[in-house]
Scaffold this motif. Structure first.
Motif, mmCIF file in Angstrom:
data_model
loop_
_atom_site.group_PDB
_atom_site.id
_atom_site.type_symbol
_atom_site.label_atom_id
_atom_site.label_comp_id
_atom_site.label_asym_id
_atom_site.label_seq_id
_atom_site.Cartn_x
_atom_site.Cartn_y
_atom_site.Cartn_z
ATOM 1 N N PHE A 1 -5.763 -3.419 -7.177
ATOM 2 C CA PHE A 1 -5.285 -4.203 -6.038
ATOM 3 C C PHE A 1 -5.763 -3.492 -4.777
ATOM 4 O O PHE A 1 -5.117 -2.593 -4.276
ATOM 5 N N ASN A 2 -6.929 -3.891 -4.297
ATOM 6 C CA ASN A 2 -7.579 -3.209 -3.184
ATOM 7 C C ASN A 2 -7.128 -3.814 -1.859
ATOM 8 O O ASN A 2 -7.666 -4.828 -1.400
ATOM 9 N N VAL A 3 -6.130 -3.189 -1.242
ATOM 10 C CA VAL A 3 -5.568 -3.673 0.023
ATOM 11 C C VAL A 3 -6.638 -3.711 1.108
ATOM 12 O O VAL A 3 -6.713 -4.670 1.882
ATOM 13 N N ILE B 1 2.395 -0.776 -12.035
ATOM 14 C CA ILE B 1 3.780 -0.957 -11.571
ATOM 15 C C ILE B 1 4.164 -2.423 -11.659
ATOM 16 O O ILE B 1 5.255 -2.763 -12.116
ATOM 17 N N TYR B 2 3.257 -3.291 -11.223
ATOM 18 C CA TYR B 2 3.499 -4.735 -11.290
ATOM 19 C C TYR B 2 3.801 -5.157 -12.733
ATOM 20 O O TYR B 2 4.781 -5.855 -12.999
ATOM 21 N N LYS B 3 2.975 -4.720 -13.659
ATOM 22 C CA LYS B 3 3.169 -5.080 -15.070
ATOM 23 C C LYS B 3 4.485 -4.512 -15.601
ATOM 24 O O LYS B 3 5.226 -5.202 -16.302
ATOM 25 N N SER B 4 4.768 -3.263 -15.290
ATOM 26 C CA SER B 4 5.959 -2.596 -15.822
ATOM 27 C C SER B 4 7.252 -3.200 -15.301
ATOM 28 O O SER B 4 8.224 -3.330 -16.054
ATOM 29 N N ALA C 1 0.827 -1.216 0.000
ATOM 30 C CA ALA C 1 0.000 0.000 0.000
ATOM 31 C C ALA C 1 0.860 1.264 0.000
ATOM 32 O O ALA C 1 0.416 2.324 -0.450
ATOM 33 N N LYS C 2 2.108 1.178 0.471
ATOM 34 C CA LYS C 2 3.019 2.332 0.474
ATOM 35 C C LYS C 2 3.482 2.689 -0.936
ATOM 36 O O LYS C 2 3.875 3.814 -1.197
ATOM 37 N N ILE C 3 3.471 1.715 -1.827
ATOM 38 C CA ILE C 3 4.049 1.909 -3.159
ATOM 39 C C ILE C 3 3.200 2.805 -4.038
ATOM 40 O O ILE C 3 3.705 3.715 -4.689
ATOM 41 N N ALA C 4 1.898 2.530 -4.076
ATOM 42 C CA ALA C 4 1.029 3.288 -4.985
ATOM 43 C C ALA C 4 -0.431 3.030 -4.652
ATOM 44 O O ALA C 4 -0.751 2.193 -3.808
ATOM 45 N N SER C 5 -1.311 3.738 -5.360
ATOM 46 C CA SER C 5 -2.751 3.535 -5.186
ATOM 47 C C SER C 5 -3.152 2.157 -5.719
ATOM 48 O O SER C 5 -2.376 1.500 -6.416
ATOM 49 N N SER C 6 -4.364 1.755 -5.438
ATOM 50 C CA SER C 6 -4.832 0.422 -5.819
ATOM 51 C C SER C 6 -4.822 0.193 -7.325
ATOM 52 O O SER C 6 -4.624 -0.921 -7.786
ATOM 53 N N LYS C 7 -5.039 1.217 -8.116
ATOM 54 C CA LYS C 7 -4.994 1.069 -9.579
ATOM 55 C C LYS C 7 -3.558 1.178 -10.110
ATOM 56 O O LYS C 7 -3.167 0.450 -11.012
#
Length: 157
Positions: A128-130, A39-42, A28-34
Motif C-alpha cells: 500500500f504505497n501512500v 495488518i489489514y488482513k489480520s 501511513a502512521k500505522i505501518a510501512s507500505s508492506k
C-alpha cells in the motif's frame, strides 16, 4: 456516527468525542507500505487471536484519532490478556471500528452510483504505497500534497 462516503467516525466515550479519519496520512502512521497489508488482513481475520486483533485495532484507532487522549479509553493488552477499565471502549467495538477504518483507508469503499453499475474487479496487492497514491491524487485531481494526504481511499476511488 459515520460519514459513510469517506469512513469518518465519531466515537463518544464518557461524554468525550473523538473524530476518527482513515486518511492516507493516518494510514501511513500505522505501518510501512508492506506491513499495512498484513495488518489489514489480520484485523479482518476472525481466526486470528482476539488479543492480536485488539492490539492492531488499538494502533489503528490511535493513528486515526484527532486526539491522543483516546489512548486512555482503548483496551490495552498486556501479553495476551486484555487490561480493561470502566472507561474503555469495548474490545468488540474497537476491532469492528478499526476494521471499518482500514477498509476506508486502505481498500476504499464505494457504492455504485447507479443501478447499472458493476463492481470493479480490482487486483490484490502486497503493498500500500501512500506516496504513489498521493502523487496520483496531486496529478489527476490537482490537489496540494497536504490535501492529497487528507484523502481516504474511499474518497480517492
Amino acid at each position: 456516527m459515520q460519514n459513510a462516503e469517506i469512513g469518518e467516525f465519531i466515537l463518544e466515550v464518557n461524554g468525550k468525542k473523538f473524530t476518527l479519519l482513515p486518511s492516507l496520512r493516518n494510514m501511513a502512521k500505522i505501518a510501512s507500505s508492506k506491513e499495512i497489508i498484513d495488518i489489514y488482513k489480520s484485523i479482518h481475520d476472525e481466526f486470528k487471536a482476539d488479543w492480536y486483533r485488539l492490539s492492531l485495532a488499538r494502533d489503528v484507532l490511535f493513528a486515526c484519532s484527532d486526539s491522543a487522549d483516546i489512548d486512555k479509553y482503548l483496551v490495552q493488552c498486556r501479553g495476551v490478556k486484555p487490561h480493561l477499565n470502566k472507561r474503555c471502549i469495548s474490545i468488540n467495538d474497537q476491532v469492528i471500528v478499526a476494521a471499518a477504518l482500514m477498509r476506508h483507508g486502505v481498500a476504499g469503499v464505494n457504492r455504485p452510483t447507479h443501478a447499472g453499475s458493476k463492481k470493479s474487479k480490482g487486483k490484490s496487492s502486497d503493498e500500500f504505497n501512500v506516496n504513489k497514491i498521493v502523487s496520483d491524487a496531486m496529478i489527476h485531481f490537482g490537489l496540494s500534497k497536504s490535501d492529497a494526504l487528507d484523502l481516504t481511499m474511499s474518497e480517492f476511488c
